[in-house]
Design a protein around this motif. Structure first.
Motif, PDB file in Angstrom:
ATOM      1  N   PRO A 104       0.841  -1.201   0.000  1.00 17.80           N
ATOM      2  CA  PRO A 104       0.000   0.000   0.000  1.00 17.80           C
ATOM      3  C   PRO A 104       0.876   1.251   0.000  1.00 17.80           C
ATOM      4  CG  PRO A 104      -0.796  -1.577   1.610  1.00 17.80           C
ATOM      5  CD  PRO A 104       0.511  -2.104   1.106  1.00 17.80           C
ATOM      6  N   ASN A 105       0.505   2.222  -0.786  1.00 20.67           N
ATOM      7  CA  ASN A 105       1.247   3.471  -0.946  1.00 20.67           C
ATOM      8  C   ASN A 105       2.666   3.238  -1.455  1.00 20.67           C
ATOM      9  OD1 ASN A 105      -0.825   5.341  -0.113  1.00 20.67           O
ATOM     10  ND2 ASN A 105      -0.580   4.377   1.899  1.00 20.67           N
ATOM     11  N   GLY A 106       2.875   2.116  -2.156  1.00 23.95           N
ATOM     12  CA  GLY A 106       4.187   1.777  -2.696  1.00 23.95           C
ATOM     13  C   GLY A 106       4.288   2.050  -4.184  1.00 23.95           C
ATOM     14  N   VAL A 107       5.519   1.963  -4.669  1.00 26.10           N
ATOM     15  CA  VAL A 107       5.815   2.171  -6.087  1.00 26.10           C
ATOM     16  C   VAL A 107       6.731   1.038  -6.536  1.00 26.10           C
ATOM     17  CG1 VAL A 107       6.953   3.690  -7.756  1.00 26.10           C
ATOM     18  CG2 VAL A 107       5.626   4.683  -5.900  1.00 26.10           C
ATOM     19  N   HIS A 108       6.464   0.529  -7.732  1.00 19.42           N
ATOM     20  CA  HIS A 108       7.333  -0.497  -8.326  1.00 19.42           C
ATOM     21  C   HIS A 108       7.751  -0.014  -9.707  1.00 19.42           C
ATOM     22  CE1 HIS A 108       9.037  -4.414  -9.179  1.00 19.42           C
ATOM     23  NE2 HIS A 108       8.503  -4.298 -10.387  1.00 19.42           N
ATOM     24  N   ARG A 109       9.046  -0.155 -10.013  1.00 16.72           N
ATOM     25  CA  ARG A 109       9.582   0.320 -11.290  1.00 16.72           C
ATOM     26  C   ARG A 109      10.396  -0.801 -11.933  1.00 16.72           C
ATOM     27  NH1 ARG A 109      11.535   4.727  -9.370  1.00 16.72           N
ATOM     28  NH2 ARG A 109       9.754   5.948 -10.028  1.00 16.72           N
ATOM     29  N   ASN A 110      10.246  -0.942 -13.246  1.00 19.39           N
ATOM     30  CA  ASN A 110      11.029  -1.925 -13.992  1.00 19.39           C
ATOM     31  C   ASN A 110      11.372  -1.361 -15.362  1.00 19.39           C
ATOM     32  OD1 ASN A 110      12.251  -4.509 -14.388  1.00 19.39           O
ATOM     33  ND2 ASN A 110      10.550  -5.040 -15.727  1.00 19.39           N
ATOM     34  N   THR A 111      12.617  -1.595 -15.787  1.00 18.49           N
ATOM     35  CA  THR A 111      13.071  -1.147 -17.098  1.00 18.49           C
ATOM     36  C   THR A 111      13.383  -2.366 -17.955  1.00 18.49           C
ATOM     37  OG1 THR A 111      13.964   0.906 -16.185  1.00 18.49           O
ATOM     38  CG2 THR A 111      14.806   0.219 -18.337  1.00 18.49           C
ATOM     39  N   ILE A 112      12.875  -2.343 -19.186  1.00 20.25           N
ATOM     40  CA  ILE A 112      13.025  -3.458 -20.123  1.00 20.25           C
ATOM     41  C   ILE A 112      13.670  -2.943 -21.402  1.00 20.25           C
ATOM     42  CG2 ILE A 112      11.799  -5.239 -21.435  1.00 20.25           C
ATOM     43  CD1 ILE A 112       9.467  -4.861 -19.447  1.00 20.25           C
ATOM     44  N   ASP A 113      14.689  -3.645 -21.869  1.00 22.39           N
ATOM     45  CA  ASP A 113      15.333  -3.322 -23.136  1.00 22.39           C
ATOM     46  C   ASP A 113      14.535  -4.000 -24.252  1.00 22.39           C
ATOM     47  OD1 ASP A 113      16.932  -2.998 -25.379  1.00 22.39           O
ATOM     48  OD2 ASP A 113      18.781  -3.656 -24.396  1.00 22.39           O
ATOM     49  N   ILE A 114      13.888  -3.194 -25.116  1.00 27.25           N
ATOM     50  CA  ILE A 114      13.075  -3.758 -26.204  1.00 27.25           C
ATOM     51  C   ILE A 114      13.740  -3.587 -27.567  1.00 27.25           C
ATOM     52  CG2 ILE A 114      10.949  -3.378 -24.900  1.00 27.25           C
ATOM     53  CD1 ILE A 114      10.329  -1.104 -26.947  1.00 27.25           C
ATOM     54  N   THR A 115      15.000  -3.191 -27.585  1.00 27.08           N
ATOM     55  CA  THR A 115      15.695  -2.873 -28.832  1.00 27.08           C
ATOM     56  C   THR A 115      15.602  -3.992 -29.859  1.00 27.08           C
ATOM     57  OG1 THR A 115      17.261  -1.620 -27.484  1.00 27.08           O
ATOM     58  CG2 THR A 115      17.868  -2.005 -29.780  1.00 27.08           C
ATOM     59  N   ARG A 116      15.900  -5.210 -29.462  1.00 30.66           N
ATOM     60  CA  ARG A 116      15.913  -6.338 -30.400  1.00 30.66           C
ATOM     61  C   ARG A 116      14.566  -7.045 -30.487  1.00 30.66           C
ATOM     62  NH1 ARG A 116      21.062  -7.848 -32.062  1.00 30.66           N
ATOM     63  NH2 ARG A 116      22.757  -6.847 -30.921  1.00 30.66           N
ATOM     64  N   SER A 117      13.606  -6.582 -29.724  1.00 34.85           N
ATOM     65  CA  SER A 117      12.298  -7.237 -29.715  1.00 34.85           C
ATOM     66  C   SER A 117      11.329  -6.691 -30.754  1.00 34.85           C
ATOM     67  CB  SER A 117      11.660  -7.108 -28.330  1.00 34.85           C
ATOM     68  OG  SER A 117      12.446  -7.775 -27.372  1.00 34.85           O
ATOM     69  N   TYR A 118      11.592  -5.501 -31.262  1.00 36.73           N
ATOM     70  CA  TYR A 118      10.715  -4.886 -32.254  1.00 36.73           C
ATOM     71  C   TYR A 118      11.524  -4.498 -33.488  1.00 36.73           C
ATOM     72  CZ  TYR A 118       6.906  -4.856 -28.939  1.00 36.73           C
ATOM     73  OH  TYR A 118       5.921  -5.251 -28.080  1.00 36.73           O
ATOM     74  N   ASP A 119      10.877  -4.517 -34.635  1.00 36.70           N
ATOM     75  CA  ASP A 119      11.511  -4.253 -35.917  1.00 36.70           C
ATOM     76  C   ASP A 119      11.485  -2.756 -36.224  1.00 36.70           C
ATOM     77  OD1 ASP A 119      12.714  -4.711 -38.350  1.00 36.70           O
ATOM     78  OD2 ASP A 119      10.894  -5.428 -39.350  1.00 36.70           O
ATOM     79  N   PHE A 120      12.313  -1.995 -35.490  1.00 37.78           N
ATOM     80  CA  PHE A 120      12.373  -0.553 -35.692  1.00 37.78           C
ATOM     81  C   PHE A 120      12.936  -0.245 -37.080  1.00 37.78           C
ATOM     82  CE2 PHE A 120      12.524  -0.963 -31.042  1.00 37.78           C
ATOM     83  CZ  PHE A 120      11.472  -0.126 -30.716  1.00 37.78           C
ATOM     84  N   LEU A 121      12.411   0.799 -37.715  1.00 40.72           N
ATOM     85  CA  LEU A 121      12.854   1.199 -39.044  1.00 40.72           C
ATOM     86  C   LEU A 121      14.279   1.739 -38.990  1.00 40.72           C
ATOM     87  CD1 LEU A 121       9.645   3.141 -40.166  1.00 40.72           C
ATOM     88  CD2 LEU A 121      10.331   0.821 -40.837  1.00 40.72           C
ATOM     89  N   PRO A 122      15.069   1.481 -40.036  1.00 37.80           N
ATOM     90  CA  PRO A 122      16.419   2.068 -40.067  1.00 37.80           C
ATOM     91  C   PRO A 122      16.326   3.591 -40.114  1.00 37.80           C
ATOM     92  CG  PRO A 122      16.160   0.380 -41.777  1.00 37.80           C
ATOM     93  CD  PRO A 122      14.807   0.629 -41.173  1.00 37.80           C
ATOM     94  N   GLY A 123      17.251   4.252 -39.478  1.00 41.18           N
ATOM     95  CA  GLY A 123      17.280   5.713 -39.450  1.00 41.18           C
ATOM     96  C   GLY A 123      16.536   6.265 -38.249  1.00 41.18           C
ATOM     97  N   LYS A 124      16.304   7.562 -38.278  1.00 41.56           N
ATOM     98  CA  LYS A 124      15.663   8.266 -37.158  1.00 41.56           C
ATOM     99  C   LYS A 124      14.167   8.413 -37.409  1.00 41.56           C
ATOM    100  CE  LYS A 124      16.138  12.491 -34.428  1.00 41.56           C
ATOM    101  NZ  LYS A 124      16.946  13.723 -34.258  1.00 41.56           N
ATOM    102  N   HIS A 125      13.372   7.928 -36.446  1.00 42.88           N
ATOM    103  CA  HIS A 125      11.907   7.982 -36.572  1.00 42.88           C
ATOM    104  C   HIS A 125      11.285   8.250 -35.210  1.00 42.88           C
ATOM    105  CE1 HIS A 125      11.871   6.446 -40.692  1.00 42.88           C
ATOM    106  NE2 HIS A 125      12.867   5.650 -40.297  1.00 42.88           N
ATOM    107  N   ARG A 126      10.062   8.789 -35.253  1.00 38.35           N
ATOM    108  CA  ARG A 126       9.262   8.967 -34.025  1.00 38.35           C
ATOM    109  C   ARG A 126       8.277   7.818 -33.949  1.00 38.35           C
ATOM    110  NH1 ARG A 126       8.495  13.568 -31.150  1.00 38.35           N
ATOM    111  NH2 ARG A 126       6.250  13.368 -31.270  1.00 38.35           N
ATOM    112  N   TYR A 127       8.097   7.320 -32.725  1.00 39.00           N
ATOM    113  CA  TYR A 127       7.213   6.181 -32.490  1.00 39.00           C
ATOM    114  C   TYR A 127       6.255   6.500 -31.356  1.00 39.00           C
ATOM    115  CZ  TYR A 127      10.749   3.625 -35.131  1.00 39.00           C
ATOM    116  OH  TYR A 127      11.616   3.190 -36.103  1.00 39.00           O
ATOM    117  N   GLN A 128       5.106   5.843 -31.386  1.00 42.43           N
ATOM    118  CA  GLN A 128       4.170   5.908 -30.273  1.00 42.43           C
ATOM    119  C   GLN A 128       4.075   4.509 -29.678  1.00 42.43           C
ATOM    120  OE1 GLN A 128       0.270   7.448 -31.046  1.00 42.43           O
ATOM    121  NE2 GLN A 128      -0.333   7.255 -28.907  1.00 42.43           N
ATOM    122  N   LEU A 129       4.346   4.401 -28.386  1.00 45.03           N
ATOM    123  CA  LEU A 129       4.287   3.137 -27.662  1.00 45.03           C
ATOM    124  C   LEU A 129       3.118   3.192 -26.695  1.00 45.03           C
ATOM    125  CD1 LEU A 129       7.108   1.086 -26.148  1.00 45.03           C
ATOM    126  CD2 LEU A 129       5.296   1.852 -24.639  1.00 45.03           C
TER     127      LEU A 129
END
Length: 166
Positions: A104-129
């Motif tokens: 109760p009244n707590g916070v939980h935080r987790n960071t996940i590396d998704i770099t190789r999990s999604y097929d991001f386009l080559p170059g610089k792009h904006r994404y909505q997650l």
């Protein structure tokens, strides 16, 4: 008087049944994405501002990598999806040991590396997650997860083209 008490109790019972499927007021998830050094790191922060503990599934809230398409990612400003290409692991139904407790009244935080999990386009792009997290308020009812309000964020990522394998 008996009818009034019975009516109030019935209304209260209906209200509790309805609330069971609704997120508890005070539980929310925030999403942050950091794109740096060629990596895309997603941080999920769940705040439990209630008087009772909640439980989060470890696979998404305590793991450093994905084992399924947990996030909906699109090229910003379009409907073009970014395909999930990471591992997909078939699992048995989760048990009590598969959850992390948020006090109760707590916070939980987790960071996940998704770099190789999604097929991001080559170059610089904006994404909505987007992500719709869930929790269980009681380990005795693991089959009744409660969805949190969906969260979304926009980020920019530069994907460096990988050299062709020889």
């Amino acid at each position: 008087m008996k009818r009034s008490v019975a009516g109030v109790l019935m209304i209260m019972a209906l209200g509790l049944a309805y609330a069971k499927d609704k997120p508890m007021h005070g539980v929310n998830e925030k999403i942050a994405v950091a794109s740096r050094g060629g990596k895309v790191l997603v941080t999920l922060t769940v705040s439990n501002k209630t008087a009772q503990a909640i439980y989060l599934w470890k696979v998404i809230y305590a793991s450093e990598q994905l084992f399924g398409p947990e996030f909906d990612i699109k090229v910003a400003g379009s409907a073009a999806p970014v395909n999930y290409m990471g591992p997909v692991v078939k699992r048995a139904p989760p048990g009590p040991d598969d959850y992390v407790k948020v006090e109760p009244n707590g916070v939980h935080r987790n960071t996940i590396d998704i770099t190789r999990s999604y097929d991001f386009l080559p170059g610089k792009h904006r994404y909505q997650l987007s992500h719709t997290g869930s929790y269980v308020p009681d380990l005795q009812h693991l089959t009744d997860p409660v969805a949190m309000k969906p969260g979304s964020t926009v980020f920019t990522h530069t994907q460096v083209a990988q050299p062709a394998e020889q």
